[in-house]
Design an enzyme around this catalytic site. Structure first.
Site, PDB file in Angstrom:
ATOM      1  N   ASN A 121       0.872  -1.179   0.000  1.00 44.27           N
ATOM      2  CA  ASN A 121       0.000   0.000   0.000  1.00 44.27           C
ATOM      3  C   ASN A 121       0.907   1.228   0.000  1.00 44.27           C
ATOM      4  O   ASN A 121       1.524   1.537   1.019  1.00 44.27           O
ATOM      5  CB  ASN A 121      -0.893  -0.030   1.252  1.00 44.27           C
ATOM      6  CG  ASN A 121      -1.710   1.244   1.412  1.00 44.27           C
ATOM      7  OD1 ASN A 121      -1.767   2.079   0.502  1.00 44.27           O
ATOM      8  ND2 ASN A 121      -2.332   1.409   2.568  1.00 44.27           N
ATOM      9  N   TRP A 122       0.966   1.894  -1.140  1.00 41.19           N
ATOM     10  CA  TRP A 122       1.912   3.005  -1.268  1.00 41.19           C
ATOM     11  C   TRP A 122       1.428   4.286  -0.600  1.00 41.19           C
ATOM     12  O   TRP A 122       2.181   5.264  -0.535  1.00 41.19           O
ATOM     13  CB  TRP A 122       2.199   3.278  -2.746  1.00 41.19           C
ATOM     14  CG  TRP A 122       3.065   2.236  -3.389  1.00 41.19           C
ATOM     15  CD1 TRP A 122       3.694   1.182  -2.768  1.00 41.19           C
ATOM     16  CD2 TRP A 122       3.410   2.152  -4.782  1.00 41.19           C
ATOM     17  NE1 TRP A 122       4.411   0.459  -3.685  1.00 41.19           N
ATOM     18  CE2 TRP A 122       4.254   1.027  -4.926  1.00 41.19           C
ATOM     19  CE3 TRP A 122       3.084   2.900  -5.910  1.00 41.19           C
ATOM     20  CZ2 TRP A 122       4.777   0.655  -6.168  1.00 41.19           C
ATOM     21  CZ3 TRP A 122       3.611   2.532  -7.135  1.00 41.19           C
ATOM     22  CH2 TRP A 122       4.447   1.424  -7.263  1.00 41.19           C
ATOM     23  N   LYS A 123       0.162   4.302  -0.194  1.00 38.97           N
ATOM     24  CA  LYS A 123      -0.386   5.515   0.446  1.00 38.97           C
ATOM     25  C   LYS A 123      -0.125   6.725  -0.457  1.00 38.97           C
ATOM     26  O   LYS A 123      -0.269   6.609  -1.663  1.00 38.97           O
ATOM     27  CB  LYS A 123       0.200   5.657   1.858  1.00 38.97           C
ATOM     28  CG  LYS A 123       0.015   4.360   2.662  1.00 38.97           C
ATOM     29  CD  LYS A 123       0.293   4.483   4.123  1.00 38.97           C
ATOM     30  CE  LYS A 123       0.035   3.139   4.799  1.00 38.97           C
ATOM     31  NZ  LYS A 123       0.211   3.163   6.242  1.00 38.97           N
TER      32      LYS A 123
ATOM     33  N   HIS B  34      -9.352   1.409   5.205  1.00 41.63           N
ATOM     34  CA  HIS B  34      -8.042   1.545   5.865  1.00 41.63           C
ATOM     35  C   HIS B  34      -8.179   2.495   7.052  1.00 41.63           C
ATOM     36  O   HIS B  34      -8.937   3.465   7.000  1.00 41.63           O
ATOM     37  CB  HIS B  34      -7.004   2.078   4.870  1.00 41.63           C
ATOM     38  CG  HIS B  34      -5.611   1.984   5.395  1.00 41.63           C
ATOM     39  ND1 HIS B  34      -5.101   2.894   6.286  1.00 41.63           N
ATOM     40  CD2 HIS B  34      -4.639   1.052   5.200  1.00 41.63           C
ATOM     41  CE1 HIS B  34      -3.858   2.530   6.595  1.00 41.63           C
ATOM     42  NE2 HIS B  34      -3.556   1.425   5.952  1.00 41.63           N
TER      43      HIS B  34
ATOM     44  N   GLU C  27      -6.401   4.799   8.064  1.00 39.88           N
ATOM     45  CA  GLU C  27      -6.117   6.212   7.764  1.00 39.88           C
ATOM     46  C   GLU C  27      -7.332   6.891   7.140  1.00 39.88           C
ATOM     47  O   GLU C  27      -7.548   8.083   7.343  1.00 39.88           O
ATOM     48  CB  GLU C  27      -4.864   6.308   6.878  1.00 39.88           C
ATOM     49  CG  GLU C  27      -3.610   6.053   7.717  1.00 39.88           C
ATOM     50  CD  GLU C  27      -2.433   5.448   6.985  1.00 39.88           C
ATOM     51  OE1 GLU C  27      -2.418   5.437   5.745  1.00 39.88           O
ATOM     52  OE2 GLU C  27      -1.507   4.963   7.681  1.00 39.88           O
TER      53      GLU C  27
ATOM     54  N   GLU D 125      -5.049  -4.818  10.631  1.00 38.23           N
ATOM     55  CA  GLU D 125      -4.013  -3.800  10.795  1.00 38.23           C
ATOM     56  C   GLU D 125      -4.219  -3.067  12.119  1.00 38.23           C
ATOM     57  O   GLU D 125      -4.999  -2.104  12.181  1.00 38.23           O
ATOM     58  CB  GLU D 125      -4.075  -2.784   9.653  1.00 38.23           C
ATOM     59  CG  GLU D 125      -3.825  -3.394   8.290  1.00 38.23           C
ATOM     60  CD  GLU D 125      -3.226  -2.380   7.316  1.00 38.23           C
ATOM     61  OE1 GLU D 125      -2.240  -2.731   6.668  1.00 38.23           O
ATOM     62  OE2 GLU D 125      -3.708  -1.241   7.243  1.00 38.23           O
TER      63      GLU D 125
ATOM     64  N   GLY E 182       3.074   2.251  10.756  1.00 42.95           N
ATOM     65  CA  GLY E 182       4.043   3.330  10.584  1.00 42.95           C
ATOM     66  C   GLY E 182       4.790   3.686  11.858  1.00 42.95           C
ATOM     67  O   GLY E 182       5.462   4.709  11.923  1.00 42.95           O
TER      68      GLY E 182
ATOM     69  N   SER F 166       3.853  -2.144  10.194  1.00 44.24           N
ATOM     70  CA  SER F 166       5.307  -2.229  10.344  1.00 44.24           C
ATOM     71  C   SER F 166       5.880  -3.586   9.944  1.00 44.24           C
ATOM     72  O   SER F 166       6.814  -4.076  10.576  1.00 44.24           O
ATOM     73  CB  SER F 166       5.725  -1.856  11.771  1.00 44.24           C
ATOM     74  OG  SER F 166       5.377  -0.510  12.046  1.00 44.24           O
TER      75      SER F 166
ATOM     76  N   GLY G  26       3.033  -1.018   4.174  1.00 44.63           N
ATOM     77  CA  GLY G  26       3.158   0.384   3.792  1.00 44.63           C
ATOM     78  C   GLY G  26       4.603   0.716   3.468  1.00 44.63           C
ATOM     79  O   GLY G  26       5.114   0.434   2.386  1.00 44.63           O
ATOM     80  N   GLY G  27       5.305   1.295   4.434  1.00 47.58           N
ATOM     81  CA  GLY G  27       6.662   1.809   4.236  1.00 47.58           C
ATOM     82  C   GLY G  27       7.624   0.873   3.520  1.00 47.58           C
ATOM     83  O   GLY G  27       8.320   1.292   2.592  1.00 47.58           O
TER      84      GLY G  27
HETATM   85  P1  13P Z   1       3.378   0.373   7.539  1.00 45.50           P
HETATM   86  O1  13P Z   1       3.857  -0.929   6.926  1.00 45.50           O
HETATM   87  O2  13P Z   1       4.128   1.568   7.009  1.00 45.50           O
HETATM   88  O3  13P Z   1       3.320   0.288   9.024  1.00 45.50           O
HETATM   89  O4  13P Z   1       1.862   0.579   7.035  1.00 45.50           O
HETATM   90  C1  13P Z   1       0.967  -0.468   7.174  1.00 45.50           C
HETATM   91  C2  13P Z   1      -0.282  -0.128   6.451  1.00 45.50           C
HETATM   92  O5  13P Z   1      -1.024   0.750   6.864  1.00 45.50           O
HETATM   93  C3  13P Z   1      -0.576  -0.869   5.211  1.00 45.50           C
HETATM   94  O6  13P Z   1      -1.866  -0.604   4.758  1.00 45.50           O
END
Ligand code: 13P
Length: 252
Positions: A9-11, A95, A97, A167, A173, A213, A234-235
């Protein structure tokens, strides 16, 4: 047998050129990785270009959100039809966020899921508790509320087309991952909820991904747990090298 899914997920990261470059590099990695499905979720602006770069490959392209109407006066929103038109096969829905930044409710998640299914997309529905909810012992109840609210009115056959992502918000993050045992416990709760609502067959088949993470050095322990069927990252999904290591996780 549940085929694992490794999803990035590149956000709100990457331009069109960066997205295309990444996808071109990950296509051969995904082709060689017979053990899992590979999904990448670029931002809206890069979806069509990413889908072109991924065309004919094993890399599936996902949106990060969608709106439930086919079209209409909804400034800034993107419909399931448009997402399919851009070349996507998947859509992340609910999600944390979106829930926190945009006040998205379980009822809205439910409408989005139904619209995604109607458009032929595979929804990746996210659920997870905050730190306060975990510390007050509320994780199970939060998962139940989000699961039942988000999936209200779906048939077992609808549900068999969905991927769930657990999640925990406190792990996103933050560098603070759930231990494999903690994650597995929540996955177990979710699969039991699926069993109660949709029956054994569908519950045994649903892929439940862990997100929060996930990194190349901790994915092996997570994937070794029975009931963890992949990762939503994500990251660590933003760099070709680390996403490659995640796809080829230890034990794969
Ligand atoms: P991180 O891997 O950066 O913690 O993000 C997880 C996430 O929200 C994937 O959707």
């Amino acid at each position: 047998m549940r085929k694992p899914v490794i999803a990035g997920n590149w956000k709100m990261y990457k331009t069109i050129a960066e997205a295309m470059d990444f996808i071109e590099k990950i296509v051969p990695v995904a082709a060689a990785a017979r053990h899992c499905e590979v999904v990448v979720a670029p931002p809206f602006t890069a979806l069509a270009a990413a889908a072109l770069a991924a065309k004919g490959s094993k890399v599936a392209i996902s949106a990060q959100d969608l709106y439930w109407d086919k079209e209409g006066a909804h400034t800034g929103d993107v419909s399931p039809t448009m997402i399919v038109d851009a070349g996507c096969t998947h859509a992340i829905i609910g999600h944390s966020e979106r829930r926190h930044d945009h006040g998205e409710t379980d009822e809205q998640v439910n409408r989005k899921l139904k619209a995604a299914l109607a458009a032929g997309l595979t929804p990746i529905m996210c659920v997870g508790e905050t730190l306060a909810q975990r510390e007050s012992g509320g994780t199970g109840q939060v998962l139940k509320t989000q699961f039942e609210g988000g999936l209200a009115g779906l048939t077992p056959s609808d549900f068999s087309r969905i991927i769930i992502a657990y999640e925990p918000v406190w792990a996103i993050g933050t560098g603070r991952t759930a231990t494999p045992e903690m994650a597995a416990e929540s996955h177990h709760v979710l699969r039991d909820l699926a069993r109660a609502k949709f029956g054994d067959k569908v519950a045994d088949g649903v892929r439940i991904l862990y997100g929060g993470s996930v990194k190349p050095d901790n994915i092996g322990g997570l994937m070794a747990q029975v009931g963890i069927d992949g990762a939503l990252v994500g990251g660590a999904s933003l760099k070709v090298d680390s996403f490659t290591s995640l796809i080829n996780y230890p034990g794969a």
